[in-house]
Each structure stands twice: as C-alpha cells, then as structure tokens.
Design a protein around this motif. Structure first.
Motif, PDB file in Angstrom:
ATOM      1  N   ASN A 182       0.854  -1.184   0.000  1.00  0.00           N
ATOM      2  CA  ASN A 182       0.000   0.000   0.000  1.00  0.00           C
ATOM      3  C   ASN A 182       0.890   1.233   0.000  1.00  0.00           C
ATOM      4  O   ASN A 182       2.067   1.173   0.366  1.00  0.00           O
ATOM      5  CB  ASN A 182      -0.985  -0.012   1.179  1.00  0.00           C
ATOM      6  CG  ASN A 182      -0.279   0.033   2.513  1.00  0.00           C
ATOM      7  OD1 ASN A 182       0.482   0.972   2.779  1.00  0.00           O
ATOM      8  ND2 ASN A 182      -0.476  -0.986   3.361  1.00  0.00           N
ATOM      9  N   HIS A 212       0.908   4.995   1.507  1.00  0.00           N
ATOM     10  CA  HIS A 212       0.175   5.908   2.382  1.00  0.00           C
ATOM     11  C   HIS A 212       1.006   7.147   2.691  1.00  0.00           C
ATOM     12  O   HIS A 212       2.221   7.175   2.499  1.00  0.00           O
ATOM     13  CB  HIS A 212      -0.293   5.216   3.659  1.00  0.00           C
ATOM     14  CG  HIS A 212       0.822   4.616   4.460  1.00  0.00           C
ATOM     15  ND1 HIS A 212       1.137   3.273   4.399  1.00  0.00           N
ATOM     16  CD2 HIS A 212       1.707   5.188   5.312  1.00  0.00           C
ATOM     17  CE1 HIS A 212       2.161   3.043   5.185  1.00  0.00           C
ATOM     18  NE2 HIS A 212       2.524   4.191   5.751  1.00  0.00           N
ATOM     19  N   GLN A 263      -3.823   0.851  -2.665  1.00  0.00           N
ATOM     20  CA  GLN A 263      -3.828  -0.438  -1.963  1.00  0.00           C
ATOM     21  C   GLN A 263      -3.834  -1.564  -3.009  1.00  0.00           C
ATOM     22  O   GLN A 263      -4.609  -1.504  -3.968  1.00  0.00           O
ATOM     23  CB  GLN A 263      -5.087  -0.520  -1.080  1.00  0.00           C
ATOM     24  CG  GLN A 263      -5.375  -1.875  -0.482  1.00  0.00           C
ATOM     25  CD  GLN A 263      -4.432  -2.185   0.683  1.00  0.00           C
ATOM     26  OE1 GLN A 263      -4.405  -1.438   1.671  1.00  0.00           O
ATOM     27  NE2 GLN A 263      -3.629  -3.227   0.543  1.00  0.00           N
ATOM     28  N   SER A 282      -1.098   8.424   7.739  1.00  0.00           N
ATOM     29  CA  SER A 282      -1.667   7.122   7.380  1.00  0.00           C
ATOM     30  C   SER A 282      -2.804   7.202   6.368  1.00  0.00           C
ATOM     31  O   SER A 282      -3.608   6.290   6.264  1.00  0.00           O
ATOM     32  CB  SER A 282      -2.165   6.348   8.619  1.00  0.00           C
ATOM     33  OG  SER A 282      -1.181   6.258   9.558  1.00  0.00           O
ATOM     34  N   THR A 283      -2.885   8.322   5.658  1.00  0.00           N
ATOM     35  CA  THR A 283      -3.902   8.390   4.604  1.00  0.00           C
ATOM     36  C   THR A 283      -3.509   7.383   3.533  1.00  0.00           C
ATOM     37  O   THR A 283      -2.373   7.383   3.063  1.00  0.00           O
ATOM     38  CB  THR A 283      -3.917   9.780   3.914  1.00  0.00           C
ATOM     39  OG1 THR A 283      -3.108  10.646   4.679  1.00  0.00           O
ATOM     40  CG2 THR A 283      -5.312  10.274   3.669  1.00  0.00           C
ATOM     41  N   LEU A 284      -4.463   6.554   3.202  1.00  0.00           N
ATOM     42  CA  LEU A 284      -4.171   5.508   2.230  1.00  0.00           C
ATOM     43  C   LEU A 284      -4.352   6.043   0.826  1.00  0.00           C
ATOM     44  O   LEU A 284      -5.416   6.508   0.454  1.00  0.00           O
ATOM     45  CB  LEU A 284      -5.128   4.322   2.488  1.00  0.00           C
ATOM     46  CG  LEU A 284      -4.784   3.036   1.785  1.00  0.00           C
ATOM     47  CD1 LEU A 284      -3.441   2.496   2.266  1.00  0.00           C
ATOM     48  CD2 LEU A 284      -5.895   2.010   2.015  1.00  0.00           C
TER      49      LEU A 284
END
Ligand code: ADP
Length: 421
Positions: free
Chosen positions: A108, A110, A119, A114-116
C-alpha cells in the motif's frame, strides 16, 4: 541376548542422534533462509526506492492517481487507479523476482497521517502473521504530494516460504532416515528368522545323531559277539557288517564335529546337570568294547556329584572321542585308564594310554582344525583331524581347559578340567 539388546539400543540411539542433528541443521537452514531473505529484500528495497524517486511512466501514473489531479486524458479516476495499482504490483513483482524472491506479497502507499493513497488488490488480514517493510519514498512522488509518501511491502507466512525452500533438503533426509530404519528392521527380521532356523537345525542334527548312535553301537556290539560265535564261512560277511558299522559310526561323529567348526548358535545347550552318571555310562560302554576287543580299560570315578552347566551330549561325545583316539593310536597293546575326580571347584578328567605317544612339537598342534600327524604309519588310522579340535571347542564352551602330556612310544594323557557349579 544381552548383545542383541545392546545392538537395538545402539541403533535407537543412533537414529535419535541422527534425527536430532538433522533437526539442528534444519533450524540452521531456516535461520540462514531468513538472513538471506532479509538481505535480498534489503537490496530490492534499495532498487525500488531508486526507481521510484525519478519521474517515469510508472511514477507519473501513480502520482496522477494518488494526487487525484485533473486528467489531461479521458480516463476515469477509478480506472486510472486500477491501472496504476496493476503496474505498481507488476513492477514490485519483477523487482522481487530479479532477486529470486518468489513469494506472495501485498502493498500500500500511504501518506504522513496514514492516509491511504493506494492499496494492492491482494490484502492480507492484519491478524495473520505479517512481515512489513515500509519504504519511505524520495524524489518525485513526495515532491508531488508535498508530503511524506511511504510504500509498504507486506509478506505473509514467510516461515512457510522458508520451509518450502528447504524442502529439497528436509524431505530427502527424512526419506533417507526412514530408509535406514526400514532396511535395519528388515535385516534384523531376516537375521532373527535365520537364527531361529539355525537353532532348529542344530537341535535336529543333535537329536538325529543321538538317535543314530545308540542303534549303531548296539549293532556293533552284537556283530562283534556274532563274529566270535560264527562259523568260518560266515565270518567274512559278519566282518563286512562290522567294518561298515564302524564307518557309519565315524560318519555320525563327523557330522557332530563339523557342527562345531562353524560354531553354529544353539549347538551347545546350557543346562545344569550331574556329569557323574554320564561318565559312568561312558565307562560302562567302553568296558564292553574293551572286553570285546581284548584290551585293557580301567576306570576310577570319584563318588560325588559333578554338577556342571552345559551339554551332556557333547561332553559325552568329546570324551568318547578321546577314548577312541586312545585305542586308535595304540599299537597292539591297548591299555587305557580313565580317572575323574574333584579338585576344589574343578572336575578333573584324565584319559591315559600307553600308545604311540605324541612328539613335543606336535602336542601344541594336534588341537588345530584338520591337523593330523603325518609321519610314520599313523595314516593307516582313518580320521579328518577334527576330533581333538571338537574336544577343545567343547571344553572351552564349558569354560574349561584341556592339556596333553605325552612321550613318544610311551603314551599320552589328556587332562580336561571343567568348572563345577
Ligand atoms: P583324527 O584322529 O581324526 O586324525 P584328532 O583331532 O582326533 O583327529 O587327532 C589329531 C592327531 O593327533 C591325530 O592324527 C593323531 O596323530 C594325534 N593323536 C590324537 N590322540 C592321540 C593319542 N591318544 N595318542 C597319540 N596320538 C594322538
């Protein structure tokens, strides 16, 4: 028996030891596979970081997808994200394969909080054992996002992967250990069966010769008596019977003597018994023979019990063999003395003759297998040179000793000493 158990114990210990060593090697192999894996991933990470720091087709596509910029070309954001995920997945797979790492992974991308951004299609559940490698990207992508961008590589069940790599070693070593066990068990079984067969055969030989000896002896005595009472014209026939009976008797003896040469298991029994009545019966029989053949035989057996551990049948044969020799190796004048007495914890049996005697240098050799004194006219007497070897083996198997005292032309004395119980 004790030896057999010892072999089994040594075998079990060896197999356990071998398995333990294999297990240790296996652990070392697992550790090494881990170290190697980390090293390869480290190198891959470095290359990935480098490739992704520049602007290229992949980073441009990924950058556009994650920054959700207006598109210059007519493509929906979703399909752009799908495409960039696909290309990123392909790129990472190639990089790993180049280093020889062929393992399932997910990834992933990010941001700082921790904003994704992106993915992979494959997502491992967090509860499962995951090995994570976060790669802080530099250059083009963080510049574009004006923030920290992290690409996280995830691997699952690495131990299973290591195991699959070691299969080439563990499976053959398990197969080889199993093969050793199977072969040893098979050999052990064959050996055990063979041993049983040998014991049965030996018992059969002993019984058979025993059963044959009694009638042959009786025929011999009867023929001797007949010979004396018969008419002149019948004599040649009867003496033919006697000669053949003598031959048969010596053949039976040879079967027994040959048995000891091969030292077959179960040839000699180990039973407690009183040797005194056995000796008395040997002397009684031999006295009959002496009377028939007109020679002198005197015996003196101490009146006591001679308890020993062993095989009455073979001791009887051994003593008969010595008595036979005493008469065989005397010229015309046969004069034999038999003595049996206790000496402390030993039974002493002496058989003396006044026969041709044995020269000093031959005295040591006569107990050897097949040894016969060749000079003079000794070979007029039939034999294979096995009798004394048999006697010696039997005496030794009873933990006793045998010696000879002899002077040429004066006679010989054979002395047997057996331990009493
Ligand atoms: P075999 O009698 O079949 O030749 P043995 O092993 O009984 O074999 O004896 C070996 C040799 O020892 C004989 O060939 C013989 O020369 C010698 N020998 C054995 N017993 C006597 C004895 N009582 N007196 C003289 N020589 C003997």
């Amino acid at each position: 028996m004790a030896k057999k158990h010892l072999y089994i114990i040594v075998f079990i210990v060896a197999i356990i030891g071998l398995s333990f060593i294999q297990y240790q090697y296996f652990q070392i192999g697992l550790n090494l596979a881990g170290v190697q894996f980390n090293q390869k991933i480290g190198e891959t990470v470095k290359e990935i970081k480098e490739d992704l720091s520049q602007r290229n087709e992949l980073t441009y596509l990924v950058g556009t997808a994650i920054s959700k910029e207006d598109l210059n070309f007519k493509l929906s954001l979703d399909s752009l994200q799908d495409a960039s995920t696909y290309f990123m997945d392909d790129f990472l797979r190639q990089k790993l394969l180049q280093k020889g790492v062929k393992i399932d992974f997910s990834f992933n991308i990010h941001g700082r909080d921790s904003t994704l951004y992106m993915q992979s299609k494959k997502v491992f559940l967090d509860s499962e054992k995951l090995l994570k490698y976060p790669i802080v990207l530099e250059g083009y992508l963080p510049d574009l996002m004006k923030s920290r961008v992290v690409l996280e590589l995830q691997f699952q069940n690495v131990n299973r992967y290591f195991l699959s790599q070691l299969n080439g070693l563990t499976i053959p070593s398990i197969i080889f250990i199993v093969m050793i066990i199977v072969v040893i068990l098979w050999v052990y079984r064959a050996f055990y069966l063979q041993n049983n067969l040998i014991t049965t055969t030996n018992e059969f030989i002993n019984n058979l010769t025993h059963e044959l000896k009694t009638p042959v002896f009786s025929i011999g005595v009867a023929t001797k008596i007949l010979e004396e009472k018969s008419h002149e014209d019948q004599k040649p026939l009867i003496s033919l019977i006697r000669v053949q009976v003598d031959k048969l008797k010596s053949q039976i003896d040879k079967v027994l003597e040959l048995g000891i040469i091969e030292e077959k298991k179960g040839f000699v029994k180990r039973e407690e018994f009183d040797l005194n009545p056995v000796l008395s019966s040997i002397c009684a029989n031999f006295k009959q023979q002496a009377a028939l053949n007109n020679f002198i035989f005197k015996s003196q057996i101490e009146e006591a019990s001679f308890m020993i551990l062993g095989d009455a049948y073979h001791i009887e044969n051994a003593i008969n063999s010595l008595l036979d020799n005493a008469s065989k190796y005397s010229d015309d004048h046969i004069d034999i003395v038999f003595l049996a007495f206790k000496d402390g914890k030993q039974l002493v049996i002496e058989i003396s003759d006044k026969g041709i005697g044995i020269e000093a240098h031959d005295q040591k050799k006569i107990f050897d297998k097949y040894y016969r004194i060749s000079d003079g006219d000794v070979h007029t007497v039939k034999g294979y040179g096995l009798g004394l070897h048999y006697v010696k083996r039997i005496v030794h198997l009873h933990k006793g000793s045998i010696e000879v005292r002899s002077k040429q032309n004066e006679g010989s004395t054979f002395i047997i000493k057996l331990p009493l119980l």
